[in-house]
Enzyme design. Structure first.
Site, PDB file in Angstrom:
ATOM      1  N   ILE A  55       0.869  -1.223   0.028  1.00 14.47           N
ATOM      2  CA  ILE A  55      -0.007  -0.035  -0.219  1.00 14.47           C
ATOM      3  C   ILE A  55       1.022   1.104   0.005  1.00 14.47           C
ATOM      4  O   ILE A  55       1.815   1.465   0.756  1.00 14.47           O
ATOM      5  CB  ILE A  55      -0.821  -0.019   1.204  1.00 14.47           C
ATOM      6  CG1 ILE A  55      -1.861  -1.280   1.065  1.00 14.47           C
ATOM      7  CG2 ILE A  55      -1.878   1.292   1.328  1.00 14.47           C
ATOM      8  CD1 ILE A  55      -2.714  -1.332   2.390  1.00 14.47           C
ATOM      9  N   ASN A  84       2.889   3.793 -13.510  1.00 11.82           N
ATOM     10  CA  ASN A  84       1.382   3.631 -14.049  1.00 11.82           C
ATOM     11  C   ASN A  84       0.432   4.539 -13.715  1.00 11.82           C
ATOM     12  O   ASN A  84      -0.586   4.853 -14.135  1.00 11.82           O
ATOM     13  CB  ASN A  84       1.171   2.011 -14.085  1.00 11.82           C
ATOM     14  CG  ASN A  84      -0.097   1.830 -14.465  1.00 11.82           C
ATOM     15  OD1 ASN A  84      -0.846   2.009 -15.718  1.00 11.82           O
ATOM     16  ND2 ASN A  84      -1.024   1.337 -13.477  1.00 11.82           N
ATOM     17  N   TYR A 148      -4.901  17.398 -16.830  1.00 14.50           N
ATOM     18  CA  TYR A 148      -4.725  15.956 -16.975  1.00 14.50           C
ATOM     19  C   TYR A 148      -3.746  16.110 -18.371  1.00 14.50           C
ATOM     20  O   TYR A 148      -2.289  15.300 -18.264  1.00 14.50           O
ATOM     21  CB  TYR A 148      -5.875  14.999 -17.328  1.00 14.50           C
ATOM     22  CG  TYR A 148      -5.342  13.736 -17.720  1.00 14.50           C
ATOM     23  CD1 TYR A 148      -4.946  12.903 -16.732  1.00 14.50           C
ATOM     24  CD2 TYR A 148      -5.771  13.236 -18.970  1.00 14.50           C
ATOM     25  CE1 TYR A 148      -4.628  11.474 -17.067  1.00 14.50           C
ATOM     26  CE2 TYR A 148      -5.536  11.893 -19.279  1.00 14.50           C
ATOM     27  CZ  TYR A 148      -4.958  11.038 -18.401  1.00 14.50           C
ATOM     28  OH  TYR A 148      -4.772   9.716 -18.686  1.00 14.50           O
ATOM     29  N   ALA A 150      -1.976  18.176 -19.786  1.00 18.64           N
ATOM     30  CA  ALA A 150      -0.523  18.794 -19.406  1.00 18.64           C
ATOM     31  C   ALA A 150       0.478  18.006 -18.589  1.00 18.64           C
ATOM     32  O   ALA A 150       1.731  17.869 -18.916  1.00 18.64           O
ATOM     33  CB  ALA A 150      -0.635  20.331 -18.992  1.00 18.64           C
ATOM     34  N   LYS A 152       0.361  14.694 -18.412  1.00 17.01           N
ATOM     35  CA  LYS A 152       1.005  13.682 -19.171  1.00 17.01           C
ATOM     36  C   LYS A 152       1.940  14.095 -20.358  1.00 17.01           C
ATOM     37  O   LYS A 152       2.893  13.269 -20.610  1.00 17.01           O
ATOM     38  CB  LYS A 152      -0.228  12.987 -19.976  1.00 17.01           C
ATOM     39  CG  LYS A 152      -1.245  11.984 -19.152  1.00 17.01           C
ATOM     40  CD  LYS A 152      -0.444  11.093 -18.443  1.00 17.01           C
ATOM     41  CE  LYS A 152      -1.407  10.212 -17.422  1.00 17.01           C
ATOM     42  NZ  LYS A 152      -0.566   9.034 -16.881  1.00 17.01           N
TER      43      LYS A 152
HETATM   44  N1  LIG Z   1      -8.207   3.703 -19.104  1.00 16.06           N
HETATM   45  C1  LIG Z   1      -7.829   4.771 -20.019  1.00 16.06           C
HETATM   46  O1  LIG Z   1      -8.509   4.756 -20.842  1.00 16.06           O
HETATM   47  C2  LIG Z   1      -6.180   5.257 -20.036  1.00 16.06           C
HETATM   48  C3  LIG Z   1      -6.112   6.031 -21.074  1.00 16.06           C
HETATM   49  C4  LIG Z   1      -4.678   6.732 -21.272  1.00 16.06           C
HETATM   50  C5  LIG Z   1      -4.023   6.608 -20.130  1.00 16.06           C
HETATM   51  N2  LIG Z   1      -4.359   5.736 -19.161  1.00 16.06           N
HETATM   52  C6  LIG Z   1      -3.286   6.018 -18.079  1.00 16.06           C
HETATM   53  O2  LIG Z   1      -2.983   4.549 -17.528  1.00 16.06           O
HETATM   54  C7  LIG Z   1      -2.932   4.644 -16.244  1.00 16.06           C
HETATM   55  C8  LIG Z   1      -3.389   3.374 -15.666  1.00 16.06           C
HETATM   56  O3  LIG Z   1      -4.881   3.671 -15.729  1.00 16.06           O
HETATM   57  P1  LIG Z   1      -6.119   2.652 -15.563  1.00 16.06           P
HETATM   58  O4  LIG Z   1      -6.983   2.851 -16.642  1.00 16.06           O
HETATM   59  O5  LIG Z   1      -5.544   1.197 -15.707  1.00 16.06           O
HETATM   60  O6  LIG Z   1      -6.853   2.934 -14.179  1.00 16.06           O
HETATM   61  P2  LIG Z   1      -7.536   2.129 -13.260  1.00 16.06           P
HETATM   62  O7  LIG Z   1      -8.229   0.828 -13.674  1.00 16.06           O
HETATM   63  O8  LIG Z   1      -8.490   3.259 -12.498  1.00 16.06           O
HETATM   64  O9  LIG Z   1      -6.273   1.672 -12.361  1.00 16.06           O
HETATM   65  C9  LIG Z   1      -5.503   2.505 -11.696  1.00 16.06           C
HETATM   66  C10 LIG Z   1      -4.461   2.085 -10.851  1.00 16.06           C
HETATM   67  O10 LIG Z   1      -3.797   3.102  -9.999  1.00 16.06           O
HETATM   68  C11 LIG Z   1      -3.963   3.009  -8.638  1.00 16.06           C
HETATM   69  N3  LIG Z   1      -3.795   4.209  -7.801  1.00 16.06           N
HETATM   70  C12 LIG Z   1      -4.309   5.340  -8.284  1.00 16.06           C
HETATM   71  N4  LIG Z   1      -3.997   6.400  -7.789  1.00 16.06           N
HETATM   72  C13 LIG Z   1      -2.996   6.024  -7.215  1.00 16.06           C
HETATM   73  C14 LIG Z   1      -2.034   6.531  -6.213  1.00 16.06           C
HETATM   74  N5  LIG Z   1      -1.966   8.150  -5.914  1.00 16.06           N
HETATM   75  N6  LIG Z   1      -1.035   5.876  -5.826  1.00 16.06           N
HETATM   76  C15 LIG Z   1      -0.753   4.735  -6.047  1.00 16.06           C
HETATM   77  N7  LIG Z   1      -1.684   3.949  -6.743  1.00 16.06           N
HETATM   78  C16 LIG Z   1      -2.919   4.702  -7.182  1.00 16.06           C
HETATM   79  C17 LIG Z   1      -5.272   2.107  -8.411  1.00 16.06           C
HETATM   80  O11 LIG Z   1      -5.489   1.660  -7.028  1.00 16.06           O
HETATM   81  P3  LIG Z   1      -6.063   2.611  -5.746  1.00 16.06           P
HETATM   82  O12 LIG Z   1      -7.170   3.503  -6.270  1.00 16.06           O
HETATM   83  O13 LIG Z   1      -6.516   1.602  -4.725  1.00 16.06           O
HETATM   84  O14 LIG Z   1      -4.917   3.532  -5.336  1.00 16.06           O
HETATM   85  C18 LIG Z   1      -5.441   1.152  -9.349  1.00 16.06           C
HETATM   86  O15 LIG Z   1      -4.567   0.239  -8.970  1.00 16.06           O
HETATM   87  C19 LIG Z   1      -2.906   5.889 -15.650  1.00 16.06           C
HETATM   88  O16 LIG Z   1      -1.737   6.573 -15.650  1.00 16.06           O
HETATM   89  C20 LIG Z   1      -3.677   6.556 -16.784  1.00 16.06           C
HETATM   90  O17 LIG Z   1      -3.756   7.970 -16.720  1.00 16.06           O
HETATM   91  C21 LIG Z   1      -5.474   5.385 -18.862  1.00 16.06           C
END
Ligand SMILES: NC(=O)c1ccc[n+]([C@@H]2O[C@H](COP(=O)([O-])OP(=O)(O)OC[C@H]3O[C@@H](n4cnc5c(N)ncnc54)[C@H](OP(=O)(O)O)[C@@H]3O)[C@@H](O)[C@H]2O)c1
Length: 248
Positions: A55, A84, A148, A150, A152
């Protein structure tokens, strides 16, 4: 068979991070995943014996040091850091407040920087690699997503700068810019209602040239590829894995 490596994935308990953790683990690597909530971490750990969890909040400087120390304490080496975990919001300029900007940048820019700093000596020892997870909106503008986007864009430029700075140490740095991907992000990180999330998904499907939103494994397979030997002469690149959205 490839030698077993040690991988840290922030936010490895859901979506893209979880899919990458499962891929690394199933090829024999040891993976430390982080997240803020115990439940999703425990669930992901139960899916493969090579996955350990911690955690830790990517927004916390103290947790950056603790995260790297945990992997080193457990396995004695670090080969890949995957930055990530992300934060974001639909945030029109009229709603902007200092804390909301700081919240986004502390997870998407400050946290990855502190994790990378703490990882440096260990990545130098293994000639390891850093992989930053960006978004189509890291290089394409979008109304209502400016902070967001900016943050990235900053992460993509950190990727290029670190690639130059760390190449003499033998450390490679690349990014994957994910397109819209099925995960918890729209209702979680972006704070949308289920109904609003569905409307966004329909609109994205209509705009993505390959005609569908991604699934986490579409992105995870490239994260694993960038960590592996096929990418050993590649650094400073931002790989768009987005169904062509960045071109449209
Ligand atoms: N899904 C999309 O469409 C998309 C598109 C482009 C880029 N991305 C990028 O891909 C990455 C992963 O996104 P995802 O779509 O897989 O999201 P997700 O399914 O919501 O998963 C996010 C993960 O990050 C953890 N998390 C969130 N904030 C955190 C923090 N402050 N410290 C540690 N862990 C944290 C969450 O667990 P907890 O909530 O328990 O902390 C969860 O394990 C992100 O950087 C996002 O910007 C996603």
């Amino acid at each position: 068979m490839q030698e077993s490596k040690v991988i840290i994935i922030t936010g490895g308990s859901s979506g893209i991070g979880r899919a990458a953790a499962l891929r690394f683990a199933s090829q024999g690597d040891k993976v430390l995943i982080t997240g803020r909530r115990a439940g999703p971490i425990e669930k992901t750990m139960a899916e493969h014996q090579n996955i350990a969890g911690l955690i830790a909040d990517t927004a916390s400087a103290e947790d950056a040091e603790r995260t790297i120390a945990e992997a080193i304490g457990k396995w004695g080496r670090l080969d890949t850091l995957v930055n990530n975990a992300g934060a974001g919001a639909i945030l029109p300029l009229s709603d902007v407040a200092a804390e909301r900007i700081a919240d986004i940048f502390s997870v998407n820019v400050v946290g990855p920087s502190l994790l990378a700093r703490a990882a440096l000596p260990h990545l130098q020892a293994t000639r390891g690699t850093i992989i930053n997870i960006s978004s189509t909106f890291g290089h394409r503008p979008a109304a209502g997503l400016s902070h967001y986007a900016a943050s990235k864009a900053a992460l993509e430029h950190l990727t290029r700068c670190w690639a130059l700075e760390l190449a003499p140490l033998g450390i490679r740095v690349n990014a994957v810019a994910a397109g819209p991907t099925e995960s918890g992000a729209l209702t979680g990180m972006m704070g949308l209602s289920a109904e609003a999330a569905e409307a966004v998904k329909d609109e994205e499907r209509a705009r993505i040239p390959l005609g569908r939103r991604g699934v986490p494994d579409d992105i995870a397979r490239w994260i694993v590829q960038l960590a592996g030997p096929a990418s050993q002469w590649m650094t400073g690149q931002v790989l768009a894995v987005d169904g062509g959205l960045g071109l449209a």
